[in-house]
Design a protein around this motif. Structure first.
Motif, mmCIF file in Angstrom:
data_model
loop_
_atom_site.group_PDB
_atom_site.id
_atom_site.type_symbol
_atom_site.label_atom_id
_atom_site.label_comp_id
_atom_site.label_asym_id
_atom_site.label_seq_id
_atom_site.Cartn_x
_atom_site.Cartn_y
_atom_site.Cartn_z
ATOM 1 N N TYR A 80 91.187 63.801 53.643
ATOM 2 C CA TYR A 80 91.025 63.479 55.051
ATOM 3 C C TYR A 80 92.357 63.711 55.738
ATOM 4 O O TYR A 80 93.355 63.092 55.404
ATOM 5 N N ASP A 81 92.333 64.602 56.697
ATOM 6 C CA ASP A 81 93.575 65.021 57.338
ATOM 7 C C ASP A 81 94.012 64.015 58.408
ATOM 8 O O ASP A 81 93.188 63.491 59.146
ATOM 9 N N VAL A 82 95.330 63.727 58.475
ATOM 10 C CA VAL A 82 95.837 62.848 59.520
ATOM 11 C C VAL A 82 96.806 63.635 60.396
ATOM 12 O O VAL A 82 97.906 63.959 59.975
ATOM 13 N N GLY A 136 87.170 61.489 44.028
ATOM 14 C CA GLY A 136 88.302 60.812 44.650
ATOM 15 C C GLY A 136 89.529 61.683 44.796
ATOM 16 O O GLY A 136 90.270 61.568 45.760
ATOM 17 N N ALA A 137 89.736 62.571 43.865
ATOM 18 C CA ALA A 137 90.948 63.376 43.904
ATOM 19 C C ALA A 137 90.722 64.703 44.624
ATOM 20 O O ALA A 137 91.660 65.446 44.852
ATOM 21 N N GLU A 138 89.455 64.998 44.961
ATOM 22 C CA GLU A 138 89.184 66.331 45.535
ATOM 23 C C GLU A 138 88.903 66.305 47.033
ATOM 24 O O GLU A 138 89.099 67.291 47.721
ATOM 25 N N PHE A 167 95.089 62.459 53.261
ATOM 26 C CA PHE A 167 94.846 61.431 52.242
ATOM 27 C C PHE A 167 93.678 61.852 51.371
ATOM 28 O O PHE A 167 92.639 62.279 51.881
ATOM 29 N N SER A 168 93.843 61.707 50.065
ATOM 30 C CA SER A 168 92.692 61.940 49.197
ATOM 31 C C SER A 168 91.773 60.726 49.298
ATOM 32 O O SER A 168 92.168 59.665 49.783
ATOM 33 N N ARG A 169 90.556 60.878 48.830
ATOM 34 C CA ARG A 169 89.614 59.777 48.916
ATOM 35 C C ARG A 169 90.114 58.581 48.101
ATOM 36 O O ARG A 169 89.974 57.438 48.515
ATOM 37 N N ASN A 170 90.735 58.870 46.955
ATOM 38 C CA ASN A 170 91.301 57.790 46.149
ATOM 39 C C ASN A 170 92.348 57.006 46.926
ATOM 40 O O ASN A 170 92.387 55.780 46.900
ATOM 41 N N GLU A 171 93.213 57.750 47.611
ATOM 42 C CA GLU A 171 94.289 57.091 48.352
ATOM 43 C C GLU A 171 93.723 56.212 49.465
ATOM 44 O O GLU A 171 94.159 55.087 49.679
ATOM 45 N N LEU A 172 92.730 56.758 50.134
ATOM 46 C CA LEU A 172 92.114 56.010 51.221
ATOM 47 C C LEU A 172 91.477 54.735 50.681
ATOM 48 O O LEU A 172 91.631 53.653 51.265
#
Ligand SMILES: Nc1ncnc2c1ncn2[C@@H]1O[C@H](COP(=O)(O)OP(=O)(O)OP(=O)(O)O)[C@@H](O)[C@H]1O
Ligand SMILES: [Mg+2]
Lengths: 709, 256
Positions: free
Chosen positions: A144-146, A139-141, A152-157
């Motif tokens: 995803y670029d916006v 999650g922290a590694e 956004f990290s996977r956790n954030e998403l």
């Protein structure tokens, strides 16, 4: 042109960065408002509930090796709502609708009891520096670029997606399911649904389940943001929740949602831009370094001070609030003068005996514990004043006491001031801070006082302590906040016995002063306003003035105790002694053992300092059984049972606001009186007459009697 | 001479609904005035506006020629407005005498943290005498040291009256003092109020559903309905007014 574009880029990045935490805050705020609106419970244990789910998830993953989905289902979907329903069924539904203070006290107790109970049952121990993982692997590694602005990290998403799903689910529930519709009605007017015969109770349980589900969800989602999974951090989430919810005046779900997201964005924007300003203004540095905890405080304060609706909070929006039936008075037994005298004598004898034993034969460790008990008795008297006399819940007593401690440290360290003089300076400063803080707060009502003092405690903890002229800044990181114990005249503070004697004298004087205040004009006015602010004002008492006075006195006493504590420990030891979560426990202990009486503070101090070394360690039992070997194997008990015991003890507050010890004493006294009366009238066998039963009559008039012309 | 109380154009809306609408009442010194109306007419709300518990959206309150519209509740109380409550408001966990003592202490206005700390905060002989007198007036002597929780509703109402009188008001607002009292208790209360009034000459504004009491006790009365003043004048005439009967007793003017 170029600069403007760069700034715009930063703003966009700040906004994007703020949305993921903002969406978790939104979940928190919505969950919080749900419980508040349906059951009137201002759930300060919300953070504790979030902690339980987060810790269970974490523990199931790491210790038990469960797959992520299973850990999620169990911790969030099963356990979290179960806790909510249990709380509603076992505790809150039995409280009268307007027992706001009792509800608040109980949720404070729960926020101490729940995490410890969980840790004891599951065998969970927070491990420093072990960052909790998110729902999805890596999650922290994984990023995803916006649009090249922010990744956004996977956790954030995950957070954002789950927040959207949760909120959409709630919306659908409200719109389409019968239970949801009922709940919406309850949310809009609890009285209306009651009067219209909707099963408000079932709805309340359901709302608690949902609210707790949101708590669990938020806990699991936010956990990866903390370095270590520990209860205090989660407790602070309540401040965030309330700030976001306050934007919707605590009652408006969509606004709470917006409040949560905007809070996340605000924090992130400040985090982006404040460092640039702070470069030029050094005093901003501590704030800048702790933005996350400072912003909710500042926002909440701005709201509290600025919002007209909060200030005129008495004009309730519920159109039926005017017709609610009068409250039943708490079943309080009064205290007879005889009991007061007996208590006083017993207290003096007890102190004399213990004092003698300690002075003559205690080893250093017991000396330390007894002195600590005495000093904590002083600190706890500050809770007696503010909560027992004024009826206000203050959650920043730790900060007031810390002001005392830090003042002693600073004055002794920098100016070589006599520590005993410094103690009084510290107490005076604490009194001034407490009084100033109270000015804008006391008009707002009790719930807001509790929450604003909590916010202040969080702010003090995150920012003020780090200021060089308070906590010592960088130097104290290396050397600690050391306090000397010099000899002053004939008194050698370095000698444990002398220190104990000094502490006893200060306690005696403080206790006397507090008693006099209680029996004098101050105490009478406070008692009046505590029981009925409206009636108190109608005879000319300024509720603001008496509230501010109570805060100032309480601040003074807390500062006094805090200063002495730092002398005893030769160090301020802020984190262990005075941090918001540690000080929360003070309120819990005092309230559950006896908040109305002066000696209640001493009971609480003994409970706080001696339960563990005396009871839980099995020492007392061994002494009573006359042999250490026959002590059962369960001893020594974990010190965490203290939190559970006193935390759950607050539940009794609703029935016995005078506290468990005091209640026990009054009951025992009445029994003895009845027994004596029976003896006296033995031959005729006349029934024992309770002192006041003749006049006793159900107090509250029925709603019908009130309303009929 | 100006009236003692002159509240004019008071308007207050809750969530958009006007609980009272442009209501004006006047009370002269030493007068007994009634305020009646069906449930929800806005009587208690008007009291709240006069005392400042609620800030009206419009209108002003003048007491003794001074505009007190912007003062806080406790300031208005000190200027001479006393009040009892429909939904009884007592100081739990204290005794009957404590209720009067605290009122007396506040009225005298001296009393500070320092005095208390020096041990001079206990009730003085004068204060005890003053409370004794009031307890006697209202027939509460035997209950003086009872905890307030032990009292019946009727006795509680008497304590509220005694507490309000202890502040020596020039205007006493009574919000349904007879609810919860039986017939003879009500008559006693009215007699007591008359007696105390003849001694100290304060004025009373009485909200009451007991028409009997209103007609025997008050000289003038106001009638509220749905937040509007629909009638005012001498009590007997006003109570006989067909519109008032329609609003209050549900009889239509044609029928009567
Ligand atoms: N705090 C409040 N919030 C919202 N509406 C209120 C509030 N207080 C009163 N109301 C409403 O204002 C209207 C007037 O109420 P009020 O209590 O003044 O009537 P009343 O004449 O005293 O009635 P009663 O004879 O029942 O005592 C009612 O419709 C009531 O529901
Ligand atoms: Mg009313």
């Amino acid at each position: 042109m170029l600069i403007a574009a760069a700034v715009l880029d930063d703003v966009l990045r700040g906004v994007l960065q703020g949305v993921p935490p903002g969406s978790v805050y939104a979940i928190i705020a919505v969950g919080f408002v749900l419980a508040y609106k349906t059951s009137g419970v201002f759930n300060l244990a919300f953070g504790a509930q979030a902690f339980v789910s987060a810790a269970l998830f974490f523990h199931a993953r790491t210790a038990w090796g469960w797959p992520s989905w299973l850990a999620f289902v169990v911790s969030v979907v099963v356990v979290a709502p179960a806790i909510g329903v249990a709380l509603e069924r076992l505790v809150f539904r039995h409280l009268p609708t307007d027992a706001a203070l009792a509800k608040l006290v109980i949720t404070i107790g729960l926020s101490v009891a729940l995490p410890s109970l969980f840790e004891l049952i599951v065998g969970f121990e927070p491990v420093a520096g072990r960052t909790p993982e998110g729902l999805l692997p890596g999650g922290a590694e994984v990023f995803y670029d916006v649009a090249g602005i922010y990744s956004f990290s996977r956790n954030e998403l995950t957070s954002m997606v789950i927040a959207v799903v949760a909120v959409a689910g709630l919306g659908a529930l409200f719109r389409f399911s019968p239970l949801g519709l009922q709940m919406r009605a309850t949310v809009e007017s609890p009285r209306l649904t009651e009067l219209a015969g909707v099963r408000s109770d079932g709805v309340a349980a359901f709302a608690w389940a949902l609210s707790s589900l949101f708590a669990g969800l938020a806990g699991v989602l936010i956990a990866p943001r903390f370095n270590t999974l520990a209860a205090p951090d989660f407790f602070n989430l309540v401040v965030v929740a309330v700030t976001a919810a306050a934007l919707g005046r605590l009652v408006d779900l969509p606004r709470a949602l917006v409040g949560g997201v905007s809070l996340g964005i605000t924090i992130s924007l400040v985090q982006t831009f404040l460092p640039r300003v702070a470069e030029h203004a050094a005093w901003l540095t501590p704030i800048q370094e702790n933005v996350t905890s400072a912003i909710p405080f500042l926002a909440l304060f701005a709201l509290v001070l600025g919002s007209r609706t909060l200030r005129s909070g008495r004009d309730h929006v519920d159109p039926l609030s005017g017709v609610s039936p009068p409250p039943p008075p708490p079943a309080a037994m009064s205290r007879s003068p005889l009991l007061t005298r007996a208590t006083l004598i017993a207290g003096v004898v007890f102190f004399a005996v213990v004092g003698l034993v300690v002075f003559t034969s205690a080893d250093a460790q017991w000396m330390f514990l007894v002195t600590q008990t005495v000093i904590l008795s002083i600190v706890f008297l500050s809770v007696t004043v503010i909560t027992g006399f004024a009826g206000q819940i203050s959650l920043c007593q730790g900060a007031f006491a810390a002001i005392g401690g830090f003042t002693v440290f600073q004055l002794a360290d920098r100016f070589d001031v006599n520590v005993m003089a410094a103690v009084f300076v510290g107490a005076a400063i604490a009194a001034a801070v407490a009084g100033l803080l109270a000015v804008p707060l006391v008009r707002l009502g009790r719930v807001w006082v509790a929450i604003a003092t909590l916010a202040f405690a969080a702010f003090f903890d995150a920012v003020v302590v780090k200021l060089p002229f308070v906590g010592g800044g960088a130097t104290s990181l290396l050397q600690g906040t050391r306090v000397p114990r010099p000899a002053i005249g004939p008194v050698d503070l370095g000698d444990d016995r002398h220190l104990l004697a000094v502490a006893l004298v200060v306690l005696g004087i403080t206790a006397l002063a507090v008693r006099r205040l209680r029996d004098g004009t101050t105490g009478r006015m406070l008692a009046a306003v505590r029981a009925s602010e409206l009636a108190g004002q109608s005879i000319g008492i300024s509720a603001t003035r008496s509230g501010v006075t109570a805060f100032a006195i309480s601040g003074f006493v807390a500062g006094l105790g805090g200063g002495l504590l730092s002398i005893q420990q030769q160090n301020v030891n802020y984190a262990t002694n005075f941090s918001p979560y540690a000080a929360l426990f003070w309120v819990v202990v005092v309230v559950s053992l006896g908040v109305r009486t002066v000696e209640g503070a001493s009971h609480a101090a003994a409970g706080f300092a001696l339960t563990d070394p005396l009871l839980f360690s099995g020492v007392l039992l061994a002494w009573m059984l006359r042999s250490p070997d026959s002590v059962p194997d369960v001893f020594p008990l974990s010190p965490k049972w203290r939190f559970v015991m006193f935390g759950l003890g607050t539940i009794a507050f609703a029935k016995h606001p005078e506290g468990l010890v005091e209640n026990g004493k009054r009951t025992a006294h009445r029994r003895v009186e009845q027994l004596l009366a029976r003896r006296r009238s033995a031959p005729g066998g006349a029934p024992p007459s309770g002192s006041n039963t003749a006049l006793a009559r159900p107090h509250p008039p029925s709603a019908a009697a009130e309303a009929s012309p | 001479m100006t009236a003692l109380l002159d509240a004019s154009g008071i308007t207050k809306a809750f969530a958009g609904v006007r609980a009272i609408n442009e209501v004006s009442v006047m009370v002269d010194r030493g007068e007994r005035v009634g305020l009646i109306g069906p449930n929800g007419a806005g009587k208690t709300t008007l009291f709240n506006c006069i005392l400042g518990v609620i800030r009206p959206d419009a209108g002003r309150v003048v007491l003794d020629g001074n505009d007190i519209s912007s003062l806080a509740v406790h300031e208005r109380a000190r200027l001479g407005i006393g009040r009892t409550f429909q939904r009884i408001e007592l100081f739990l966990e204290t005794t009957v005498r404590d209720h009067l003592l605290v009122a007396e202490r506040v009225r005298q206005g001296h009393g500070s943290v320092w005095r208390d700390l020096l041990g001079r905060g206990r009730p003085s002989r004068d204060e005890l005498a003053a409370t004794d007198r009031m307890l006697e007036l209202l027939g509460l002597v035997t209950l003086a040291d009872e905890p307030i929780e032990q009292l019946s509703l009727g006795q509680g109402r008497l304590v509220e009256v005694a507490r309000a009188l202890m502040t020596r008001p020039s205007l006493l607002l009574l919000d349904e003092p007879s609810s919860g009292l039986d017939g003879s208790e009500t008559t006693d209360l009215a007699a007591t109020l008359r007696a105390v009034q003849s001694e100290s000459g304060f004025a009373m504004l009485l909200v009451e559903h007991d028409v009997e009491l209103v007609s025997t006790f008050t000289d003038r009365c106001y009638v509220l309905d749905f937040g509007k003043l629909i009638a005012a004048g001498p009590t007997a005439a006003t109570l006989a007014d067909p519109h008032v009967r329609a609003a209050y007793f549900g009889t239509t003017p044609e029928a009567s």
